[in-house]
Design an enzyme around this catalytic site. Structure first.
Site, PDB file in Angstrom:
ATOM      1  CG  ASP A 284     -12.452 -75.319 -27.170  1.00 24.29           C
ATOM      2  OD1 ASP A 284     -12.762 -74.142 -26.925  1.00 24.29           O
ATOM      3  OD2 ASP A 284     -11.298 -75.669 -27.501  1.00 24.29           O
TER       4      ASP A 284
ATOM      5  N   GLY B 240      -8.042 -73.426 -26.133  1.00 23.16           N
ATOM      6  CA  GLY B 240      -8.885 -73.275 -24.944  1.00 23.16           C
ATOM      7  C   GLY B 240      -8.396 -74.104 -23.772  1.00 23.16           C
TER       8      GLY B 240
ATOM      9  CB  ALA C 192     -12.151 -68.015 -34.680  1.00 25.81           C
TER      10      ALA C 192
ATOM     11  CB  SER D 126      -8.980 -64.724 -32.356  1.00 25.15           C
ATOM     12  OG  SER D 126      -8.438 -65.139 -31.121  1.00 25.15           O
TER      13      SER D 126
ATOM     14  CE1 TYR E 162      -9.814 -62.966 -35.426  1.00 27.40           C
ATOM     15  CE2 TYR E 162      -9.559 -60.585 -35.318  1.00 27.40           C
ATOM     16  CZ  TYR E 162     -10.156 -61.742 -34.861  1.00 27.40           C
ATOM     17  OH  TYR E 162     -11.087 -61.697 -33.857  1.00 27.40           O
TER      18      TYR E 162
ATOM     19  CG  HIS F  63      -4.925 -60.366 -26.567  1.00 29.25           C
ATOM     20  ND1 HIS F  63      -4.776 -61.712 -26.770  1.00 29.25           N
ATOM     21  CD2 HIS F  63      -5.767 -59.925 -27.531  1.00 29.25           C
ATOM     22  CE1 HIS F  63      -5.510 -62.077 -27.817  1.00 29.25           C
ATOM     23  NE2 HIS F  63      -6.117 -61.008 -28.295  1.00 29.25           N
TER      24      HIS F  63
ATOM     25  NE  ARG G 126      -0.203 -56.393 -32.831  1.00 34.76           N
ATOM     26  CZ  ARG G 126      -0.953 -56.728 -31.778  1.00 34.76           C
ATOM     27  NH1 ARG G 126      -0.491 -57.589 -30.895  1.00 34.76           N
ATOM     28  NH2 ARG G 126      -2.135 -56.192 -31.610  1.00 34.76           N
TER      29      ARG G 126
HETATM   30  N1  UFG Z   1       0.186 -53.760 -28.026  1.00 36.72           N
HETATM   31  C1  UFG Z   1       1.456 -53.303 -27.692  1.00 36.72           C
HETATM   32  N2  UFG Z   1       2.326 -54.192 -27.154  1.00 36.72           N
HETATM   33  C2  UFG Z   1       2.015 -55.503 -26.924  1.00 36.72           C
HETATM   34  C3  UFG Z   1       0.708 -55.949 -27.258  1.00 36.72           C
HETATM   35  C4  UFG Z   1      -0.180 -55.051 -27.818  1.00 36.72           C
HETATM   36  O1  UFG Z   1       1.781 -52.134 -27.884  1.00 36.72           O
HETATM   37  O2  UFG Z   1       2.877 -56.258 -26.432  1.00 36.72           O
HETATM   38  C5  UFG Z   1      -0.776 -52.826 -28.614  1.00 36.72           C
HETATM   39  C6  UFG Z   1      -1.243 -53.243 -30.007  1.00 36.72           C
HETATM   40  O3  UFG Z   1      -0.331 -52.793 -30.970  1.00 36.72           O
HETATM   41  C7  UFG Z   1      -2.606 -52.587 -30.076  1.00 36.72           C
HETATM   42  C8  UFG Z   1      -3.104 -52.601 -28.622  1.00 36.72           C
HETATM   43  O4  UFG Z   1      -1.949 -52.832 -27.832  1.00 36.72           O
HETATM   44  O5  UFG Z   1      -2.463 -51.266 -30.465  1.00 36.72           O
HETATM   45  C9  UFG Z   1      -4.098 -53.705 -28.359  1.00 36.72           C
HETATM   46  O6  UFG Z   1      -3.564 -54.916 -28.877  1.00 36.72           O
HETATM   47  P1  UFG Z   1      -4.203 -56.349 -28.556  1.00 36.72           P
HETATM   48  O7  UFG Z   1      -3.283 -57.348 -29.186  1.00 36.72           O
HETATM   49  O8  UFG Z   1      -4.473 -56.450 -27.108  1.00 36.72           O
HETATM   50  O9  UFG Z   1      -5.606 -56.353 -29.272  1.00 36.72           O
HETATM   51  P2  UFG Z   1      -5.988 -55.912 -30.785  1.00 36.72           P
HETATM   52  O10 UFG Z   1      -6.324 -54.482 -30.803  1.00 36.72           O
HETATM   53  O11 UFG Z   1      -4.995 -56.434 -31.732  1.00 36.72           O
HETATM   54  O12 UFG Z   1      -7.351 -56.686 -30.942  1.00 36.72           O
HETATM   55  C10 UFG Z   1      -7.729 -57.140 -32.159  1.00 36.72           C
HETATM   56  C11 UFG Z   1      -9.177 -56.768 -32.441  1.00 36.72           C
HETATM   57  C12 UFG Z   1     -10.100 -57.553 -31.610  1.00 36.72           C
HETATM   58  C13 UFG Z   1      -9.766 -58.981 -31.769  1.00 36.72           C
HETATM   59  C14 UFG Z   1      -8.368 -59.226 -31.347  1.00 36.72           C
HETATM   60  C15 UFG Z   1      -8.029 -60.674 -31.500  1.00 36.72           C
HETATM   61  O13 UFG Z   1      -9.367 -55.387 -32.229  1.00 36.72           O
HETATM   62  O14 UFG Z   1     -11.413 -57.335 -32.013  1.00 36.72           O
HETATM   63  O15 UFG Z   1      -7.518 -58.498 -32.174  1.00 36.72           O
HETATM   64  O16 UFG Z   1      -6.786 -60.949 -31.002  1.00 36.72           O
HETATM   65  F1  UFG Z   1     -10.625 -59.753 -31.083  1.00 36.72           F
END
Ligand code: UFG
Length: 333
Positions: free
Chosen positions: A31, A36, A75, A77, A141, A189, A284
């Site tokens: 890593d 990380g 990666a 991500s 991504y 996230h 977003r």
């Molecule tokens: N969201 C909000 N407000 C925030 C953050 C997220 O409303 O402040 C919403 C997003 O718009 C989305 C949901 O919460 O609808 C989940 O968002 P995340 O950012 O937690 O995760 P993602 O769905 O974007 O995840 C995606 C893929 C995964 C991948 C990940 C990598 O689905 O497989 O991105 O970051 F691993």
């Protein structure tokens, strides 16, 4: 098994590394620590700091651990970031993975488990996604992850690799002992942001769009506990090792249950007994309306099942980590 884990100091990678170590495997992590955390791993010399496109660093790590098989997590991500900075994603993810695979093939590695994503499915119907749902990546991504899947399949055909491609849905939660959890900088996230808001580290949560074609207008995701994902990697390693022929399979890893952003907020409120200050913002870029797994193949072929089927239980593990580590791994212990 002797296993090299690239990106093994990251959130899912470190959960898999710790799981495998606890199961008695010999794990070597490579890593570059750009994302990380050293503290996500046991301090007994499993970590080699280096990049996947640094041939010598990869060879040194392979040799140090006498590794016969590789879990490839390293990666960039974040969906939103990938829309703003696509070059970084094509370079780190695709060019980085090609360099890594060339080194692995030259070194005689024959088995690989790759960390892929449900984001590959893009905008899909209301039905749970199976591995044969057509790919429709909606962000750089997702395209890079799909490109790497294809790269692995092509190189397998030519060089005899045995592989498993694991398409995670939304990794969530923390180790049940509260010692390891999600810590990204910047954090993008949903669950960590909700919990940081509840801890008063943020003023409010911005909900990215409530005009999606879903029951409450917010995006639906399948939140799968990080330790369930970790266990799937061990099963995938066993499965790849037992394969007689070169080639491999794609496996979805999710609970099969979808939860909207508003449902996640309610789960966090129920776990903590506090209210999440929240405002509705714009969508977003790159987000899909609904991503929910059908993970029957992982169950039937790998023998995988989900221990954390309940969202509140998953969120409770995340809350225990965030409460004890408000600054993530930088928190005083
Ligand atoms: N969201 C909000 N407000 C925030 C953050 C997220 O409303 O402040 C919403 C997003 O718009 C989305 C949901 O919460 O609808 C989940 O968002 P995340 O950012 O937690 O995760 P993602 O769905 O974007 O995840 C995606 C893929 C995964 C991948 C990940 C990598 O689905 O497989 O991105 O970051 F691993």
């Amino acid at each position: 098994m002797n296993i090299l884990v690239t990106g093994g100091a990251g959130y899912v990678g470190s959960a898999a590394a710790r799981w495998l170590i606890a199961s008695g495997h010999r794990v070597t992590v490579l890593d570059d620590l750009s994302l990380g955390h050293r503290a996500a791993l046991p301090s007994d010399g499993v970590l080699h700091v280096g990049r996947i496109d640094d041939r010598q660093a990869v060879l040194r790590a392979l040799e140090a651990g006498a590794c016969e098989t590789v879990l490839h997590f390293a990666a960039s991500s974040c969906v939103g970031e990938s829309v703003q900075q696509p070059r970084r994603y094509w370079s780190n993810n695709v060019a980085g993975s090609l360099a890594l695979l060339e080194t692995l093939i030259d070194a005689g590695v024959e088995q690989l488990v790759f960390s892929s994503t449900c984001a590959i499915y893009g905008e899909a119907s209301d039905a749970p996604l199976t591995e044969s749902t057509p790919a429709a990546p909606g962000s750089p991504y997702a395209f890079t992850k799909y490109a790497i899947e294809r790269m692995i399949a092509d190189l397998s055909h030519a060089h005899g690799l045995r592989y498993a491609l694991l398409r995670y849905f939304n990794a969530a939660g923390a180790s049940p002992d509260g010692a390891h959890g999600e810590d990204h900088d910047p954090e993008t996230h949903l669950i960590p942001i909700v919990l940081q808001t509840l801890l008063g580290r943020r003023d409010r949560l911005t909900l990215f769009g409530e005009d999606y074609p879903t029951p409450d207008g917010t995006c639906v995701r399948d939140y799968v506990h990080v330790d369930d994902l970790a266990r799937a990697h061990e099963l995938a390693l066993d499965w790849t090792a037992a394969r007689r022929e070169p080639g491999g399979e794609v496996f979805n890893l999710g609970t099969g249950r979808g939860h909207s952003v508003r449902e996640v907020i309610r789960a966090a409120e129920s776990v903590t007994g506090r209210r999440v200050p929240c405002e509705v913002g714009a969508r977003r870029a790159g987000d899909s309306a609904r991503l929910v797994a059908q993970a029957r193949r992982a169950r039937d072929v790998l023998g995988w099942s989900v221990e954390y089927a309940d969202l509140e239980r998953t969120v409770a593990t995340a809350w225990a980590w965030h409460e004890a580590h408000p600054d993530g791994y930088a928190s005083p212990v």
